[in-house]
Motif scaffolding. Structure first.
Motif, PDB file in Angstrom:
ATOM      1  N   ALA A   1     -13.619   1.364 -12.416  1.00  0.00           N
ATOM      2  CA  ALA A   1     -13.171   0.463 -11.358  1.00  0.00           C
ATOM      3  C   ALA A   1     -13.357   1.092  -9.980  1.00  0.00           C
ATOM      4  O   ALA A   1     -13.811   0.424  -9.035  1.00  0.00           O
ATOM      5  N   LYS A   2     -13.023   2.354  -9.866  1.00  0.00           N
ATOM      6  CA  LYS A   2     -13.170   3.035  -8.576  1.00  0.00           C
ATOM      7  C   LYS A   2     -14.628   3.051  -8.129  1.00  0.00           C
ATOM      8  O   LYS A   2     -14.946   2.774  -6.973  1.00  0.00           O
ATOM      9  N   GLY A   3     -15.529   3.360  -9.055  1.00  0.00           N
ATOM     10  CA  GLY A   3     -16.948   3.367  -8.725  1.00  0.00           C
ATOM     11  C   GLY A   3     -17.460   1.992  -8.362  1.00  0.00           C
ATOM     12  O   GLY A   3     -18.277   1.835  -7.447  1.00  0.00           O
ATOM     13  N   LEU A   4     -16.985   0.975  -9.074  1.00  0.00           N
ATOM     14  CA  LEU A   4     -17.398  -0.396  -8.796  1.00  0.00           C
ATOM     15  C   LEU A   4     -17.017  -0.805  -7.385  1.00  0.00           C
ATOM     16  O   LEU A   4     -17.821  -1.386  -6.641  1.00  0.00           O
TER      17      LEU A   4
ATOM     18  N   TYR B   1      -3.766   2.228  -3.630  1.00  0.00           N
ATOM     19  CA  TYR B   1      -3.075   2.372  -4.906  1.00  0.00           C
ATOM     20  C   TYR B   1      -1.575   2.238  -4.669  1.00  0.00           C
ATOM     21  O   TYR B   1      -0.917   3.196  -4.259  1.00  0.00           O
ATOM     22  N   PRO B   2      -1.024   1.047  -4.893  1.00  0.00           N
ATOM     23  CA  PRO B   2       0.415   0.864  -4.697  1.00  0.00           C
ATOM     24  C   PRO B   2       1.214   1.892  -5.482  1.00  0.00           C
ATOM     25  O   PRO B   2       0.819   2.287  -6.577  1.00  0.00           O
ATOM     26  N   PRO B   3       2.332   2.364  -4.908  1.00  0.00           N
ATOM     27  CA  PRO B   3       3.162   3.361  -5.597  1.00  0.00           C
ATOM     28  C   PRO B   3       3.495   2.935  -7.023  1.00  0.00           C
ATOM     29  O   PRO B   3       3.843   1.785  -7.271  1.00  0.00           O
ATOM     30  N   PHE B   4       3.367   3.885  -7.943  1.00  0.00           N
ATOM     31  CA  PHE B   4       3.624   3.699  -9.377  1.00  0.00           C
ATOM     32  C   PHE B   4       2.561   2.813 -10.024  1.00  0.00           C
ATOM     33  O   PHE B   4       1.936   3.194 -11.014  1.00  0.00           O
ATOM     34  N   ILE B   5       2.323   1.630  -9.496  1.00  0.00           N
ATOM     35  CA  ILE B   5       1.456   0.655 -10.152  1.00  0.00           C
ATOM     36  C   ILE B   5       0.005   1.113 -10.188  1.00  0.00           C
ATOM     37  O   ILE B   5      -0.714   0.873 -11.145  1.00  0.00           O
TER      38      ILE B   5
ATOM     39  N   LYS C   1       0.809  -1.225   0.000  1.00  0.00           N
ATOM     40  CA  LYS C   1       0.000   0.000   0.000  1.00  0.00           C
ATOM     41  C   LYS C   1       0.841   1.273   0.000  1.00  0.00           C
ATOM     42  O   LYS C   1       0.340   2.348  -0.348  1.00  0.00           O
ATOM     43  N   SER C   2       2.110   1.179   0.397  1.00  0.00           N
ATOM     44  CA  SER C   2       2.981   2.355   0.402  1.00  0.00           C
ATOM     45  C   SER C   2       4.435   1.906   0.379  1.00  0.00           C
ATOM     46  O   SER C   2       4.754   0.753   0.703  1.00  0.00           O
ATOM     47  N   ILE C   3       5.299   2.819  -0.007  1.00  0.00           N
ATOM     48  CA  ILE C   3       6.734   2.520   0.006  1.00  0.00           C
ATOM     49  C   ILE C   3       7.202   2.241   1.430  1.00  0.00           C
ATOM     50  O   ILE C   3       8.020   1.336   1.671  1.00  0.00           O
ATOM     51  N   TYR C   4       6.681   3.005   2.392  1.00  0.00           N
ATOM     52  CA  TYR C   4       7.067   2.783   3.792  1.00  0.00           C
ATOM     53  C   TYR C   4       6.664   1.373   4.243  1.00  0.00           C
ATOM     54  O   TYR C   4       7.461   0.663   4.879  1.00  0.00           O
ATOM     55  N   ALA C   5       5.430   0.967   3.933  1.00  0.00           N
ATOM     56  CA  ALA C   5       4.971  -0.364   4.339  1.00  0.00           C
ATOM     57  C   ALA C   5       5.831  -1.456   3.717  1.00  0.00           C
ATOM     58  O   ALA C   5       6.153  -2.459   4.366  1.00  0.00           O
ATOM     59  N   LEU C   6       6.227  -1.254   2.473  1.00  0.00           N
ATOM     60  CA  LEU C   6       7.041  -2.256   1.796  1.00  0.00           C
ATOM     61  C   LEU C   6       8.450  -2.335   2.374  1.00  0.00           C
ATOM     62  O   LEU C   6       8.956  -3.424   2.665  1.00  0.00           O
ATOM     63  N   THR C   7       9.089  -1.190   2.571  1.00  0.00           N
ATOM     64  CA  THR C   7      10.459  -1.200   3.081  1.00  0.00           C
ATOM     65  C   THR C   7      10.516  -1.697   4.523  1.00  0.00           C
ATOM     66  O   THR C   7      11.426  -2.452   4.883  1.00  0.00           O
ATOM     67  N   SER C   8       9.548  -1.308   5.348  1.00  0.00           N
ATOM     68  CA  SER C   8       9.558  -1.749   6.747  1.00  0.00           C
ATOM     69  C   SER C   8       9.277  -3.242   6.869  1.00  0.00           C
ATOM     70  O   SER C   8       9.651  -3.878   7.862  1.00  0.00           O
TER      71      SER C   8
ATOM     72  N   GLU D   1      -5.053  -5.046 -11.755  1.00  0.00           N
ATOM     73  CA  GLU D   1      -4.834  -5.614 -10.424  1.00  0.00           C
ATOM     74  C   GLU D   1      -5.278  -4.659  -9.310  1.00  0.00           C
ATOM     75  O   GLU D   1      -4.442  -4.105  -8.588  1.00  0.00           O
ATOM     76  N   PRO D   2      -6.586  -4.484  -9.104  1.00  0.00           N
ATOM     77  CA  PRO D   2      -7.048  -3.657  -7.982  1.00  0.00           C
ATOM     78  C   PRO D   2      -6.625  -4.277  -6.651  1.00  0.00           C
ATOM     79  O   PRO D   2      -6.749  -5.485  -6.452  1.00  0.00           O
ATOM     80  N   TYR D   3      -6.144  -3.426  -5.761  1.00  0.00           N
ATOM     81  CA  TYR D   3      -5.555  -3.872  -4.488  1.00  0.00           C
ATOM     82  C   TYR D   3      -6.508  -3.453  -3.369  1.00  0.00           C
ATOM     83  O   TYR D   3      -6.627  -2.279  -3.034  1.00  0.00           O
ATOM     84  N   LEU D   4      -7.203  -4.433  -2.798  1.00  0.00           N
ATOM     85  CA  LEU D   4      -8.271  -4.163  -1.851  1.00  0.00           C
ATOM     86  C   LEU D   4      -7.844  -4.412  -0.413  1.00  0.00           C
ATOM     87  O   LEU D   4      -7.028  -5.302  -0.140  1.00  0.00           O
ATOM     88  N   MET D   5      -8.444  -3.629   0.494  1.00  0.00           N
ATOM     89  CA  MET D   5      -8.130  -3.742   1.918  1.00  0.00           C
ATOM     90  C   MET D   5      -9.397  -4.052   2.714  1.00  0.00           C
ATOM     91  O   MET D   5     -10.483  -3.556   2.395  1.00  0.00           O
TER      92      MET D   5
END
Length: 248
Positions: A154-157, A168-172, A73-80, A220-224
Motif C-alpha cells: 500500500a505504501k508503495g502504491l 497514519y492516524p494514531p493506533f489505526i 492525522k494526529s492526536i493533537y489535530a483531533l483534540t484541538s 482505510e488509507p488516509y490520504l492528504m
C-alpha cells in the motif's frame, strides 16, 4: 469475540451492518449544506442516529469539514478540533469527511465517506483516488500474506502518486480488525479502539505487524492533499483458503 474464521451468518451480519451504515451516511449527507459549521453537521448526524434507533457506536463518529477532514492525522489535530468545530464552516465545493461506526443487531460497521459538497474537479480527483486505492489494496490481499506485506504494498502504491501523501492516524495506521464486542466494552467511550488495543491480537495494519493477515479487516488509507484529507474503508475477510472483499 476476536474470531479468525466466521460463519456465513456472521458475515451476513457484518454486511447488513455495513449497509445500515451506508444508509445512515446518505441521510447525513442529505442534511448537509454549505455554510453549516462542523458542529451543526455533527448535531444533524446525531439526529439521524436517533431517528434510526442507533444506541451504540463501535467508535465515536468523526466528522470533518474542509481542513477539518485532516483531524485524524494526529492526536493533537483531533483534540484541538473539538474547539474549532464551532467556528469551522463548510464552504461550497469543499470536502466533508464522515466516519461512523453504528452497531446494528449486535454487529459493528465501520464506514467512511469523503463527500464533495459542490463541484471541485481537483478535489474530486483526489477523493476518487482515495476510493480507488482502498479498493486496490483490498483486492491485492491473499491468504498467506502478513499484515506488513499489505502495508508495504500500500505504501508503495500511494508513493507512486506524488501529488498525494499518506498519513497514519494514531493506533489505526492504515486499517484494523473489525469484531463484535462483549457488552461490557460498549460502556467505554471508544469501545472498538479500546478493545483492539487491550484484547485483540495484532489488530492494526502497520509496518511492524508480521502476523498473518487472517480474519475480518477494514482497509482505510488516509490520504492528504493541500490541507485536505480523504479516505474510504474497504471490508475484507481473509480465510484459510481465500480472501473475499466483502464491500468497498
Amino acid at each position: 469475540m476476536n474470531q479468525i474464521e466466521l460463519t456465513d451468518e456472521a458475515l451476513g451480519g457484518y454486511l447488513a451492518a455495513r449497509d445500515f451504515a451506508k444508509g445512515i451516511c446518505n441521510e447525513i449527507i442529505n442534511k448537509i449544506k454549505a455554510g453549516m459549521t462542523e458542529k451543526e453537521i455533527e448535531d444533524a448526524a446525531y439526529e439521524v442516529f436517533r431517528s434510526n434507533g442507533v444506541k451504540q457506536h463501535w467508535h465515536m463518529p468523526i466528522i470533518g469539514v474542509g481542513e477539518g477532514s485532516a483531524k485524524l492525522k494526529s492526536i493533537y489535530a483531533l483534540t484541538s478540533s473539538y474547539l474549532a468545530r464551532y467556528s469551522r464552516i463548510l464552504h461550497e465545493n469543499d470536502i466533508v469527511l464522515i466516519d461512523i461506526a453504528p452497531v446494528y443487531n449486535d454487529y459493528p460497521a465501520d464506514y467512511t465517506i469523503s463527500h464533495m459538497a459542490g463541484n471541485n474537479p481537483e478535489l474530486e480527483a483526489f477523493v476518487s483516488y482515495a476510493y480507488e486505492v482502498s479498493c486496490q489494496i483490498a483486492e491485492y490481499i491473499r491468504p498467506g500474506m502478513t499484515v506488513a506485506d499489505v502495508f508495504s504494498y500500500a505504501k508503495g502504491l500511494i508513493q507512486a502518486k506524488p501529488d498525494y501523501t499518506i498519513e497514519y492516524p494514531p493506533f489505526i495506521s492504515m486499517g484494523h480488525r473489525l469484531c463484535r464486542l462483549p457488552a461490557v466494552w460498549q460502556k467505554l467511550p471508544e469501545p472498538g479502539l479500546s478493545y483492539l488495543i487491550l484484547r485483540a491480537n495484532a489488530p492494526f495494519v502497520s509496518s511492524g505487524n508480521h502476523t498473518p493477515m487472517k480474519g475480518l479487516w477494514v482497509i482505510e488509507p488516509y490520504l492528504m492533499y493541500k490541507g485536505r484529507a480523504a479516505k474510504f474503508e474497504s471490508l475484507i475477510f481473509v480465510g484459510k483458503e481465500a480472501a473475499i472483499v466483502l464491500d468497498r
